[in-house]
Design an enzyme around this catalytic site. Structure first.
Site, PDB file in Angstrom:
ATOM      1  N   CYS A 175      -2.127  -2.573   7.853  1.00  0.00           N
ATOM      2  CA  CYS A 175      -2.079  -3.505   6.717  1.00  0.00           C
ATOM      3  C   CYS A 175      -0.850  -4.412   6.722  1.00  0.00           C
ATOM      4  CB  CYS A 175      -2.192  -2.734   5.419  1.00  0.00           C
ATOM      5  SG  CYS A 175      -3.821  -1.982   5.246  1.00  0.00           S
ATOM      6  N   ASP A 225       0.788  -1.258   0.000  1.00  0.00           N
ATOM      7  CA  ASP A 225       0.000   0.000   0.000  1.00  0.00           C
ATOM      8  C   ASP A 225       0.813   1.297   0.000  1.00  0.00           C
ATOM      9  OD1 ASP A 225      -1.882  -1.968   0.260  1.00  0.00           O
ATOM     10  OD2 ASP A 225      -2.741  -1.265   2.136  1.00  0.00           O
ATOM     11  N   LYS A 247      -6.631  -4.950  -3.100  1.00  0.00           N
ATOM     12  CA  LYS A 247      -7.286  -5.625  -1.973  1.00  0.00           C
ATOM     13  C   LYS A 247      -8.321  -4.711  -1.330  1.00  0.00           C
ATOM     14  CE  LYS A 247      -3.491  -4.376   1.172  1.00  0.00           C
ATOM     15  NZ  LYS A 247      -4.177  -3.627   2.227  1.00  0.00           N
ATOM     16  N   VAL A 275       3.189   0.303   4.210  1.00  0.00           N
ATOM     17  CA  VAL A 275       2.426   1.014   5.251  1.00  0.00           C
ATOM     18  C   VAL A 275       1.007   0.451   5.384  1.00  0.00           C
ATOM     19  CG1 VAL A 275       3.724   3.148   4.932  1.00  0.00           C
ATOM     20  CG2 VAL A 275       1.634   2.786   3.593  1.00  0.00           C
ATOM     21  N   LYS A 330      -7.575  -4.967   4.898  1.00  0.00           N
ATOM     22  CA  LYS A 330      -6.259  -4.622   5.417  1.00  0.00           C
ATOM     23  C   LYS A 330      -5.247  -5.715   5.057  1.00  0.00           C
ATOM     24  CE  LYS A 330      -8.176  -0.995   7.211  1.00  0.00           C
ATOM     25  NZ  LYS A 330      -8.246   0.198   6.352  1.00  0.00           N
TER      26      LYS A 330
HETATM   27  N1  TIU Z   1      -2.692   0.298   4.296  1.00  0.00           N
HETATM   28  C1  TIU Z   1      -3.150   0.507   5.533  1.00  0.00           C
HETATM   29  O1  TIU Z   1      -2.475   0.323   6.508  1.00  0.00           O
HETATM   30  N2  TIU Z   1      -4.448   0.992   5.647  1.00  0.00           N
HETATM   31  C2  TIU Z   1      -4.897   1.751   6.683  1.00  0.00           C
HETATM   32  O2  TIU Z   1      -6.063   2.072   6.774  1.00  0.00           O
HETATM   33  N3  TIU Z   1      -3.962   2.156   7.564  1.00  0.00           N
HETATM   34  C3  TIU Z   1      -4.151   3.027   8.612  1.00  0.00           C
HETATM   35  O3  TIU Z   1      -3.242   3.158   9.422  1.00  0.00           O
HETATM   36  N4  TIU Z   1      -5.275   3.712   8.719  1.00  0.00           N
END
Ligand code: TIU
Length: 224
Positions: free
Chosen positions: A165, A26, A132, A160, A135
């Site tokens: 995720c 992500d 996807k 991240v 998460k």
């Molecule tokens: N990719 C991911 O971690 N999605 C989230 O929503 N992360 C947050 O920390 N909000």
């Protein structure tokens, strides 16, 4: 098989190049650029931006060695038919409605500018992109079958956010029998406490979910 041994916690992480994938979770503008989902949830995006550079070095090294590289993106169909109402409602309460218009297009919607991966880490041809809805990268995706078909048993996990995720994906992968190494400086949480806790949760109890290491330990090993 080309074998490597990375200095990691809680002990050395051994992998065969041909059976290992670099997974980049992500690294989308929605998490790393102003006005995206991450910032709209009330977070400072400095930490997520700061890993772009070290991650780029790891990506370059992986490509150089011919390691399998996979990218993921969190997002939904434009009509939101694949977004659980619970997820939608919680985002709206936080002022980050999935599908709402932002400076980079509709938030977390496939095809929008904000949903795509940052330029520095743009996928190359042949590197699968897993879209996807959740998460975890295994949930409602073809990630597992893609890994199985390539004979992948080991995952080097980056991206991240660490506590959301990245952790969810590592937990999913661990239960499916993959050995995961999370790179501490190529993952980021918005709050450093979440980063620290996530690292500890993964490598504690003899590596209960996997291993963690700094990227330099991997890079030093890959140049050998
Ligand atoms: N990719 C991911 O971690 N999605 C989230 O929503 N992360 C947050 O920390 N909000």
């Amino acid at each position: 098989m080309t074998k490597y041994l990375v200095d990691a916690k809680p002990y050395g992480y051994e992998f065969d190049l041909e059976r290992t994938a670099l997974v980049i979770i992500d690294m989308q503008r929605d998490f790393c650029a102003p006005g995206g989902f991450g910032e709209k949830l009330g977070n400072d995006i400095t930490p997520t931006r700061s890993i772009i550079e070290p991650l780029r070095k790891v990506l370059d090294a992986a490509r150089e060695k011919g390691m399998f590289v996979i990218h993921t993106r969190e997002g939904h169909r434009p009509d939101l038919s694949d977004c659980p109402p619970s997820k939608l409602n919680r985002g709206k309460r936080q002022g980050a409605g999935i599908g709402d218009m932002g400076p980079m297009g509709r938030i977390l919607i496939r095809g929008e500018y904000g949903h795509d991966i940052v330029d520095e880490l743009k996928p190359m041809e042949g590197e699968p992109i897993i879209d996807k809805p959740g998460k975890g990268a295994f949930y409602q995706t073809d990630l597992e079958v893609i890994l199985q078909n390539r004979g992948i048993t080991h995952l080097i996990v980056t991206g991240v956010t660490t506590h959301v995720c990245v952790q969810t994906t590592i937990r999913e992968a661990n239960d499916r029998g993959f050995d995961c190494l999370m790179l501490e400086d190529c993952t980021a949480a918005f709050d450093p406490r979440d980063q620290e806790a996530s690292i500890r949760m993964i490598n504690q109890q003899g590596g209960i979910f996997g291993w963690t290491a700094m990227s330099k330990n991997l890079l030093e090993e890959l140049v050998k």
